[in-house]
Design a protein around this motif. Sequence first.
Motif, PDB file in Angstrom:
ATOM      1  N   ASN A  14      -8.782   2.654  -3.662  1.00 44.56           N
ATOM      2  CA  ASN A  14      -9.019   1.252  -3.340  1.00 44.56           C
ATOM      3  C   ASN A  14      -8.318   0.314  -4.324  1.00 44.56           C
ATOM      4  O   ASN A  14      -7.836  -0.756  -3.940  1.00 44.56           O
ATOM      5  N   ILE A  15      -8.264   0.713  -5.585  1.00 43.72           N
ATOM      6  CA  ILE A  15      -7.554  -0.097  -6.583  1.00 43.72           C
ATOM      7  C   ILE A  15      -6.066  -0.147  -6.257  1.00 43.72           C
ATOM      8  O   ILE A  15      -5.425  -1.197  -6.337  1.00 43.72           O
ATOM      9  N   LYS A  16      -5.519   0.996  -5.863  1.00 47.19           N
ATOM     10  CA  LYS A  16      -4.096   1.041  -5.481  1.00 47.19           C
ATOM     11  C   LYS A  16      -3.834   0.149  -4.263  1.00 47.19           C
ATOM     12  O   LYS A  16      -2.835  -0.571  -4.209  1.00 47.19           O
ATOM     13  N   LYS A  17      -4.750   0.197  -3.280  1.00 49.08           N
ATOM     14  CA  LYS A  17      -4.613  -0.663  -2.103  1.00 49.08           C
ATOM     15  C   LYS A  17      -4.642  -2.136  -2.516  1.00 49.08           C
ATOM     16  O   LYS A  17      -3.867  -2.951  -2.033  1.00 49.08           O
ATOM     17  N   TYR A  18      -5.566  -2.435  -3.416  1.00 47.18           N
ATOM     18  CA  TYR A  18      -5.725  -3.807  -3.911  1.00 47.18           C
ATOM     19  C   TYR A  18      -4.423  -4.295  -4.543  1.00 47.18           C
ATOM     20  O   TYR A  18      -3.952  -5.396  -4.257  1.00 47.18           O
ATOM     21  N   LEU A  19      -3.832  -3.451  -5.382  1.00 40.64           N
ATOM     22  CA  LEU A  19      -2.580  -3.813  -6.045  1.00 40.64           C
ATOM     23  C   LEU A  19      -1.431  -3.937  -5.045  1.00 40.64           C
ATOM     24  O   LEU A  19      -0.564  -4.802  -5.180  1.00 40.64           O
ATOM     25  N   ASN A  20      -1.437  -3.073  -4.029  1.00 37.16           N
ATOM     26  CA  ASN A  20      -0.408  -3.157  -2.982  1.00 37.16           C
ATOM     27  C   ASN A  20      -0.495  -4.482  -2.220  1.00 37.16           C
ATOM     28  O   ASN A  20       0.518  -5.090  -1.894  1.00 37.16           O
ATOM     29  N   TYR A  21      -1.748  -4.893  -1.926  1.00 40.01           N
ATOM     30  CA  TYR A  21      -1.946  -6.177  -1.253  1.00 40.01           C
ATOM     31  C   TYR A  21      -1.374  -7.326  -2.096  1.00 40.01           C
ATOM     32  O   TYR A  21      -0.700  -8.220  -1.596  1.00 40.01           O
ATOM     33  N   MET A  22      -1.652  -7.262  -3.378  1.00 37.57           N
ATOM     34  CA  MET A  22      -1.192  -8.326  -4.274  1.00 37.57           C
ATOM     35  C   MET A  22       0.326  -8.337  -4.362  1.00 37.57           C
ATOM     36  O   MET A  22       0.959  -9.400  -4.327  1.00 37.57           O
ATOM     37  N   ASN A  23       0.941  -7.149  -4.469  1.00 36.66           N
ATOM     38  CA  ASN A  23       2.400  -7.069  -4.528  1.00 36.66           C
ATOM     39  C   ASN A  23       3.027  -7.608  -3.244  1.00 36.66           C
ATOM     40  O   ASN A  23       4.052  -8.295  -3.275  1.00 36.66           O
ATOM     41  N   ASN A  24       2.365  -7.301  -2.124  1.00 35.33           N
ATOM     42  CA  ASN A  24       2.863  -7.786  -0.839  1.00 35.33           C
ATOM     43  C   ASN A  24       2.862  -9.312  -0.783  1.00 35.33           C
ATOM     44  O   ASN A  24       3.826  -9.944  -0.342  1.00 35.33           O
ATOM     45  N   ILE A  25       1.751  -9.910  -1.260  1.00 32.69           N
ATOM     46  CA  ILE A  25       1.650 -11.374  -1.260  1.00 32.69           C
ATOM     47  C   ILE A  25       2.681 -11.991  -2.211  1.00 32.69           C
ATOM     48  O   ILE A  25       3.310 -13.004  -1.890  1.00 32.69           O
ATOM     49  N   VAL A  26       2.883 -11.366  -3.363  1.00 31.97           N
ATOM     50  CA  VAL A  26       3.882 -11.870  -4.323  1.00 31.97           C
ATOM     51  C   VAL A  26       5.271 -11.862  -3.692  1.00 31.97           C
ATOM     52  O   VAL A  26       6.040 -12.822  -3.824  1.00 31.97           O
ATOM     53  N   ASN A  27       5.606 -10.790  -2.986  1.00 30.84           N
ATOM     54  CA  ASN A  27       6.912 -10.692  -2.324  1.00 30.84           C
ATOM     55  C   ASN A  27       7.066 -11.763  -1.238  1.00 30.84           C
ATOM     56  O   ASN A  27       8.135 -12.350  -1.080  1.00 30.84           O
ATOM     57  N   LEU A  28       5.967 -12.010  -0.494  1.00 32.22           N
ATOM     58  CA  LEU A  28       6.017 -13.045   0.543  1.00 32.22           C
ATOM     59  C   LEU A  28       6.194 -14.434  -0.068  1.00 32.22           C
ATOM     60  O   LEU A  28       6.896 -15.286   0.492  1.00 32.22           O
ATOM     61  N   ILE A  29       5.558 -14.648  -1.226  1.00 35.84           N
ATOM     62  CA  ILE A  29       5.715 -15.927  -1.926  1.00 35.84           C
ATOM     63  C   ILE A  29       7.165 -16.112  -2.375  1.00 35.84           C
ATOM     64  O   ILE A  29       7.744 -17.190  -2.247  1.00 35.84           O
ATOM     65  N   LYS A  30       7.754 -15.030  -2.902  1.00 36.80           N
ATOM     66  CA  LYS A  30       9.157 -15.091  -3.349  1.00 36.80           C
ATOM     67  C   LYS A  30      10.084 -15.460  -2.200  1.00 36.80           C
ATOM     68  O   LYS A  30      11.035 -16.223  -2.356  1.00 36.80           O
ATOM     69  N   LYS A  31       9.791 -14.892  -1.017  1.00 38.87           N
ATOM     70  CA  LYS A  31      10.637 -15.133   0.157  1.00 38.87           C
ATOM     71  C   LYS A  31      10.237 -16.401   0.911  1.00 38.87           C
ATOM     72  O   LYS A  31      10.833 -16.731   1.931  1.00 38.87           O
ATOM     73  N   ARG A  32       9.190 -17.079   0.385  1.00 44.81           N
ATOM     74  CA  ARG A  32       8.680 -18.327   0.965  1.00 44.81           C
ATOM     75  C   ARG A  32       8.276 -18.156   2.429  1.00 44.81           C
ATOM     76  O   ARG A  32       8.508 -19.042   3.273  1.00 44.81           O
ATOM     77  N   LYS A  33       7.684 -17.035   2.744  1.00 43.86           N
ATOM     78  CA  LYS A  33       7.217 -16.771   4.105  1.00 43.86           C
ATOM     79  C   LYS A  33       5.768 -17.265   4.236  1.00 43.86           C
ATOM     80  O   LYS A  33       4.813 -16.484   4.231  1.00 43.86           O
ATOM     81  N   ILE A  34       5.644 -18.567   4.342  1.00 42.54           N
ATOM     82  CA  ILE A  34       4.336 -19.227   4.303  1.00 42.54           C
ATOM     83  C   ILE A  34       3.446 -18.784   5.469  1.00 42.54           C
ATOM     84  O   ILE A  34       2.254 -18.494   5.290  1.00 42.54           O
ATOM     85  N   GLU A  35       4.019 -18.739   6.672  1.00 44.43           N
ATOM     86  CA  GLU A  35       3.235 -18.393   7.857  1.00 44.43           C
ATOM     87  C   GLU A  35       2.647 -16.989   7.753  1.00 44.43           C
ATOM     88  O   GLU A  35       1.502 -16.750   8.150  1.00 44.43           O
TER      89      GLU A  35
END
Length: 348
Positions: free
Chosen positions: A318-339
């Motif tokens: 679950n911790i690994k999943k949690y970190l994966n979710y966070m990494n995914n959001i960080v990548n989306l922020i970098k790409k400015r994929k707001i939607e």
Amino acid sequence: MLKKLVILRNKIDILDTKLLEIITKRLILVKKIGEIKNKYKLPIYVPEREKYIIQIKRKEAIDKGISPDLIEKILYCIINESYIYEQKKKFKKINFNILRILIISNNKMGSFFQKMLIMSDYNVFFIKLENFKFNIKNLLYTDVVIISIDITKSYFNKLINILKKLPKNCILIILSSIENILINKISKIYLGPILCLYPLFDSKNIVLIKKSILCCFINKPKYYIWFIKQMEIWGLKIKNINITQYNHFLFLKSLQYFSTLIIYNLFLLKKKKPLKKQLSLLSIPFDNLNFFPLKNFFLKDLKLYINTISFSKNNKKNIKKYLNYMNNIVNLIKKRKIEEIINIFHYN
């Protein structure tokens, strides 16, 4: 013009005085109601009654052309003050067969429960864990032992020694965020009644009205049902959960601590000086911001915390999943994929 203003202000002053008199009379009635509740072992807080009062008075306010929100705020202030007024008295004692309660603690929550039990007319002995020297006399005639400690390895070893000497059917109440791995060890050593409590409030609370506490029955609940009723009389809302739910809840809390430690505290620890300078420019007192809410918890025994959160394979996954979710959001922020970020938080 000024004369008229003074006259009107004087009339307001008279009404304010009358308002104080009305509130005083109301508190006198609250005291009488409290005495009746105390006599018949009724809880202070009756949510249905409070809801009814607010609904009726909101309707009356609308009829009189007054803002119902204003009346609701005023009533909540008066009602909450009534609860404080009512809780200054002693509470009805539920179980007269309980002759001695021992609280072993090293934190404020233990002291808080000591105060509440004394107000309920129980015979309570309080011992600080660091000063606790094992003596069989401490436990010989004890009906209830409440353990409220911030868990560390050394303290847990002391606790184990106490458990081995508990009288048969002595009620053990664990008043702490003690993790399930430790509860399993405790329940194997002590086979008598065990109740785990997790307060969802701070020990600084003046009153317990509308505050909640999680209750997990481990062994022989018939022995401590009275304690649950006693807490209800204090005004607490009881939320019963089973051991699986309790474990899941504590894991979620641990995950919260994990994110706080890694993402929040660690980051801000490195940035403390520049942040303090920036905040001072905004006239925000840095010391008032709760940047390190769990610092003391981690400093006491970080190894034990890490062992607790990682003892289960599921927790690690679950911790690994949690970190994966966070990494995914960080990548989306970098790409400015707001939607795409917004859609993540849309629940079906």
